[in-house]
Design a protein around this motif. Structure first.
Motif, short mmCIF file in Angstrom:
data_model
loop_
_atom_site.label_atom_id
_atom_site.label_comp_id
_atom_site.label_asym_id
_atom_site.label_seq_id
_atom_site.Cartn_x
_atom_site.Cartn_y
_atom_site.Cartn_z
N SER A 159 0.83 -1.20 0.00
CA SER A 159 0.00 0.00 0.00
C SER A 159 0.87 1.26 0.00
N PRO A 160 0.42 2.32 -0.68
CA PRO A 160 1.19 3.57 -0.68
C PRO A 160 1.23 4.24 0.69
N THR A 161 0.42 3.77 1.62
CA THR A 161 0.46 4.32 2.98
C THR A 161 1.65 3.79 3.78
N THR A 162 2.29 2.75 3.28
CA THR A 162 3.37 2.10 4.02
C THR A 162 4.56 3.03 4.21
N THR A 163 5.11 3.02 5.43
CA THR A 163 6.31 3.80 5.72
C THR A 163 7.40 2.87 6.25
N GLU A 164 8.60 3.41 6.37
CA GLU A 164 9.70 2.62 6.92
C GLU A 164 9.42 2.26 8.38
N LEU A 165 8.68 3.11 9.08
CA LEU A 165 8.31 2.79 10.47
C LEU A 165 7.44 1.54 10.53
N ASP A 166 6.51 1.41 9.57
CA ASP A 166 5.66 0.22 9.52
C ASP A 166 6.49 -1.03 9.28
#
Length: 301
Positions: free
Chosen positions: A152-159
């Motif tokens: 998903s484009p919502t994904t971040t490195e924190l996730d």
């Protein structure tokens, strides 16, 4: 008085798991808290609860007069009945601000990440609280679900970092577990048309128009389109000014749209040749793609 911790109506995996995880953190920090859900738990969340042997939270009928903490949402329309008469103490979320007002200050932690459980996991670390195996499993499940295994484009490195660390606690193969969870959770055979449309459904006010956006993740889109006329009959019979059902194909990484809206709005929102059942490549996120696209298109109506 025990704090009531809950996510949004039509609870998805993050809504369920983040409520349980945050209530557990509060208890570990010496504040009595209980997790609740605002409706029946979906099959995907049920899979995570069963796998990690965690009891399903009770359904909260009304928040009126209670001390509450909201996770994974911050809009009245998505929250508990009676919220206007509740004492909101905290909000932990990863969505846009939704207009909730309070008479007294409160703690708000909203971050642009892919999942509320990512925020909560980092709050465990900030408070030096050890994450139990089953809680790690639930937060991992929520992150894998909300980020579609990081597609998903919502994904971040924190996730990604949080999920990897949680998987180390659970000793689970993330990708295999996620696909098993999706397979269990995306079978639609036992659901009615109404249940599928409302399975993951949120209401929005866009330029004074009452807009509904439903999203269903499935590995079997054919089962939906075999009943396309029935879906459209139901959708067009609702009271919404506009309604979009996104049937998201996890493998193809895009969504098929069924809608109650002018074709011009859908075409403007998603830059496609609008027609019922149109496939929008790469569109998998309501928060980052469906809502912004429709919001901009409605402004142009």
């Amino acid at each position: 008085m025990s704090l009531l911790v809950f996510g949004h109506k039509n609870p998805d995996t993050d809504s369920v798991c983040s409520a349980i995880a945050y209530a557990n953190l509060k208890n570990a920090l010496g504040q009595e808290a209980t997790a609740y859900v605002l409706g029946e738990v979906r099959k995907e969340a049920e899979y995570a609860l069963n796998y990690f042997k965690v009891e399903k939270p009770a359904i909260l009928e009304s928040a009126a007069g209670k001390d509450v903490i909201l996770v994974d949402h911050n809009e009245y329309g998505q929250s508990a009945d009676g919220l206007e008469e509740a004492n909101i103490l905290e909000i932990v979320d990863h969505h846009k601000l939704g207009g909730i007002k309070t008479d007294v200050p409160l703690m708000v932690k909203i971050m642009p990440v892919g999942c509320s459980s990512t925020i909560i996991y980092n709050m465990y670390k900030e408070n030096n609280v050890e994450v139990p195996y089953e809680i790690a499993g639930l937060m991992m499940s929520a992150i894998l679900s909300d980020t579609l295994i990081f597609k998903s484009p919502t994904t971040t490195e924190l996730d990604k970092a949080a999920c990897k660390e949680l998987a180390e606690i659970t000793k689970v193969d993330m990708e295999k577990y996620a696909m098993d969870m999706f397979k269990y959770g995306t079978s639609l055979d036992e659901y009615s048309i109404e249940e599928i449309v409302n399975m993951d459904f949120k209401k929005f006010d866009m330029e004074g128009k009452n807009v509904g956006i439903g999203q269903v993740f499935t590995l079997d889109t054919d089962s939906v389109f075999a009943k396309q006329d029935q879906f459209l009959e139901y959708i067009n019979g609702t009271d919404f000014d506009l309604l979009v059902l996104a049937v998201t194909d996890i493998i193809k990484e895009g969504s098929y749209l069924l809608y109650k809206a002018p074709d011009a709005v859908i075409a403007d929102a998603f830059k496609v040749d609008a027609a019922q059942g149109v496939f929008v490549e790469g569109c998998v996120s309501r928060k980052k793609q469906l809502v912004p696209g429709l919001t901009a298109a409605v402004k142009n109506m």
